[in-house]
Structures are given as structure tokens and as C-alpha cells.
Design a protein around this motif. Structure first.
Motif, short mmCIF file in Angstrom:
data_model
loop_
_atom_site.label_atom_id
_atom_site.label_comp_id
_atom_site.label_asym_id
_atom_site.label_seq_id
_atom_site.Cartn_x
_atom_site.Cartn_y
_atom_site.Cartn_z
N GLY A 119 0.10 4.31 8.94
CA GLY A 119 0.59 5.08 7.81
C GLY A 119 -0.46 5.34 6.75
N ALA A 120 -1.73 5.14 7.08
CA ALA A 120 -2.78 5.23 6.08
C ALA A 120 -2.86 6.62 5.44
N ILE A 121 -2.70 7.68 6.22
CA ILE A 121 -2.76 9.02 5.64
C ILE A 121 -1.56 9.26 4.75
N GLY A 122 -0.39 8.85 5.20
CA GLY A 122 0.81 8.97 4.36
C GLY A 122 0.65 8.22 3.05
N ALA A 123 0.10 7.01 3.12
CA ALA A 123 -0.12 6.21 1.91
C ALA A 123 -1.11 6.90 0.99
N GLY A 124 -2.16 7.49 1.55
CA GLY A 124 -3.14 8.21 0.75
C GLY A 124 -2.53 9.42 0.06
N LEU A 125 -1.68 10.15 0.77
CA LEU A 125 -1.00 11.29 0.18
C LEU A 125 -0.07 10.86 -0.96
N ILE A 126 0.64 9.77 -0.74
CA ILE A 126 1.54 9.25 -1.77
C ILE A 126 0.74 8.86 -3.01
N TYR A 127 -0.37 8.16 -2.79
CA TYR A 127 -1.19 7.75 -3.94
C TYR A 127 -1.71 8.97 -4.69
N LYS A 128 -2.20 9.97 -3.97
CA LYS A 128 -2.71 11.18 -4.61
C LYS A 128 -1.60 11.89 -5.39
N ALA A 129 -0.41 11.97 -4.82
CA ALA A 129 0.71 12.65 -5.47
C ALA A 129 1.10 11.96 -6.78
N VAL A 130 1.33 10.66 -6.72
CA VAL A 130 1.82 9.94 -7.90
C VAL A 130 0.72 9.84 -8.96
N SER A 131 -0.50 9.55 -8.56
CA SER A 131 -1.57 9.41 -9.55
C SER A 131 -1.90 10.76 -10.20
N THR A 132 -1.75 11.85 -9.46
CA THR A 132 -1.96 13.18 -10.04
C THR A 132 -0.89 13.47 -11.09
N ALA A 133 0.36 13.25 -10.75
CA ALA A 133 1.44 13.46 -11.72
C ALA A 133 1.27 12.54 -12.92
N ASN A 134 0.87 11.30 -12.68
CA ASN A 134 0.67 10.32 -13.74
C ASN A 134 -0.42 10.79 -14.71
N ALA A 135 -1.41 11.52 -14.20
CA ALA A 135 -2.50 12.01 -15.05
C ALA A 135 -2.09 13.20 -15.91
N PHE A 153 7.75 2.98 1.97
CA PHE A 153 7.58 3.24 0.55
C PHE A 153 7.69 1.95 -0.27
N GLU A 154 8.59 1.07 0.10
CA GLU A 154 8.71 -0.21 -0.62
C GLU A 154 7.40 -0.99 -0.56
N ARG A 155 6.73 -0.98 0.58
CA ARG A 155 5.44 -1.67 0.71
C ARG A 155 4.38 -1.02 -0.16
N LEU A 156 4.62 0.22 -0.57
CA LEU A 156 3.68 0.95 -1.41
C LEU A 156 4.11 0.96 -2.88
N HIS A 157 4.91 -0.02 -3.28
CA HIS A 157 5.31 -0.21 -4.68
C HIS A 157 6.32 0.83 -5.15
N TRP A 158 7.33 1.07 -4.32
CA TRP A 158 8.44 1.94 -4.69
C TRP A 158 9.72 1.11 -4.68
N GLN A 159 10.64 1.46 -5.55
CA GLN A 159 11.92 0.76 -5.66
C GLN A 159 13.04 1.68 -5.19
N PRO A 160 13.89 1.20 -4.26
CA PRO A 160 15.04 2.02 -3.85
C PRO A 160 16.08 2.06 -4.98
N LEU A 161 16.66 3.23 -5.20
CA LEU A 161 17.66 3.40 -6.25
C LEU A 161 19.06 3.60 -5.69
N MET A 174 14.17 7.03 -4.42
CA MET A 174 13.27 5.93 -4.76
C MET A 174 12.43 6.28 -5.98
N ARG A 175 11.94 5.23 -6.66
CA ARG A 175 11.10 5.38 -7.85
C ARG A 175 9.78 4.64 -7.64
N ALA A 176 8.69 5.32 -8.00
CA ALA A 176 7.35 4.72 -7.88
C ALA A 176 7.06 3.83 -9.08
N ASP A 177 6.33 2.75 -8.85
CA ASP A 177 5.84 1.88 -9.91
C ASP A 177 4.57 2.51 -10.48
#
Length: 188
Positions: A119-135, A153-161, A174-177
Motif C-alpha cells: 500500500g506504499a503508493i496509496g499511503a503516499g497519495l494520502i499523505y500528499k492529499a492531507v498535507s496539501t490541504a493542511n498547508a 487508513f487506521e494504520r495511517l492515523h485516521w479515525q473511523p467516524l 473517516m477523519r485524518a489526524d
């Protein structure tokens, strides 16, 4: 005569970036169509919707011989109310879902952690998405994730809602930390 099998070449260097060129945008939409229409059958002919009018497309492309190759991963982000961002249509091309290693250059090039493992590419995409929005002013980042992917997603610091149904399939909202996903150093 001895015939040996060779492993198929799998690149280890990737770039995660906003899809700004016509080529990147065409690859973005083509991969989404392959994943969500052809492979999963979630949509019939096209997966585009009203969100595509205001979204920011993000792609992952392998770097081969110093040059970008075709789009192999996609995700889109959009702001639905002030400071509340969503990620959706995350997908990775079938041949790239089992990438296990990134080159050390990938983290440097992308100015983000690029973790090895399934899942490394998926994790990289998630990081890019959230960190971009965060910026760019995000104070909450949400996604509706197909239920079978919620644990990833939970392993990548997301919380199920909550569990919901979308397009006839079970999903988890889900919500990202945002403390884990620091603002991107550059939005590009």
C-alpha cells in the motif's frame, strides 16, 4: 537450454504531485475510469461528478531513467466548507498495488515520508492529499472509504467516524489526524 524467469521490473522512485499538465490530468481521469468503472464496476461509463469542477487532482508517477512515466496513482481533494476538506477517488493501478520499496530519493523529492510496505503508493497519495490541504487552511480532513480499506487508513492515523452506504457499497466515514500530516512544504 536453460530458461530463467526474471522478475518484472518495478520502479522504486516515484513523484507525488498536483496534476497540472494536460497529460497528468488525462492520466488522472483515465486511471480513475479504469479503477472505478472497468475494474470495480461502481460507475457505468465515467466516474466524474460535480466535485470534479472544484477539486484538486493529485497523481503518483514512477520516475524511470530520470523521467516521469504514466500515472499509476490518483486521489482528489476538495474543500466543501471553509476549512473542511475531503479526499476521494483514491486509486492505484493494479500493477502498482504491491510496491514494497521506494528509493531513498522518493522522500527527498516529495518532501514527505514515503514508507515502504504494501500500500506504499496509496499511503503516499494520502499523505500528499492531507498535507496539501493542511498547508492551504484545512482544519478537518475527511474521507469516505470503502469498508475493506478502513483498516489501512487506521494504520495511517485516521479515525473511523461512522459506517455509511455509498453507490450500493459499504463505506466508512473517516477523519485524518492533522498532527500526523504536517502542512506540505510546498503545494505543487
Amino acid at each position: 537450454m536453460l530458461i530463467e524467469r526474471f522478475r518484472a521490473f518495478q520502479p522504486q522512485d516515484f513523484v507525488f504531485k498536483l496534476a497540472q499538465s494536460e497529460e497528468d490530468q488525462a492520466g488522472f481521469h483515465a486511471l480513475r475510469r479504469r479503477i472505478f468503472c472497468d475494474e470495480q464496476g461502481v460507475f457505468q461509463d465515467d466516474d466524474r461528478d460535480a466535485i470534479d469542477e472544484s477539486m484538486i487532482p493529485i497523481v503518483c508517477k514512477p520516475i524511470i531513467a530520470g523521467m516521469e512515466d504514466e500515472v499509476v496513482g490518483v486521489v482528489r481533494i476538495d474543500e466543501r466548507e471553509p476549512g473542511v476538506w475531503y479526499g476521494s477517488r483514491l486509486g492505484v493501478a493494479l500493477d502498482f498495488r504491491r510496491i514494497r520499496r521506494f528509493s531513498s530519493a522518493a522522500s527527498v523529492r516529495n518532501q514527505q515520508p514515503c514508507n515502504a510496505g504494501l500500500g506504499a503508493i496509496g499511503a503516499g497519495l494520502i499523505y500528499k492529499a492531507v498535507s496539501t490541504a493542511n498547508a492551504i487552511g484545512c482544519h478537518e480532513f475527511l474521507a469516505t472509504v470503502q469498508k475493506q480499506n478502513a483498516r489501512f487508513f487506521e494504520r495511517l492515523h485516521w479515525q473511523p467516524l461512522e459506517e455509511i452506504e455509498l453507490f450500493g457499497l459499504p463505506h466508512v466515514k473517516m477523519r485524518a489526524d492533522l498532527n500526523y500530516y504536517q502542512p506540505a512544504a510546498s503545494v505543487a
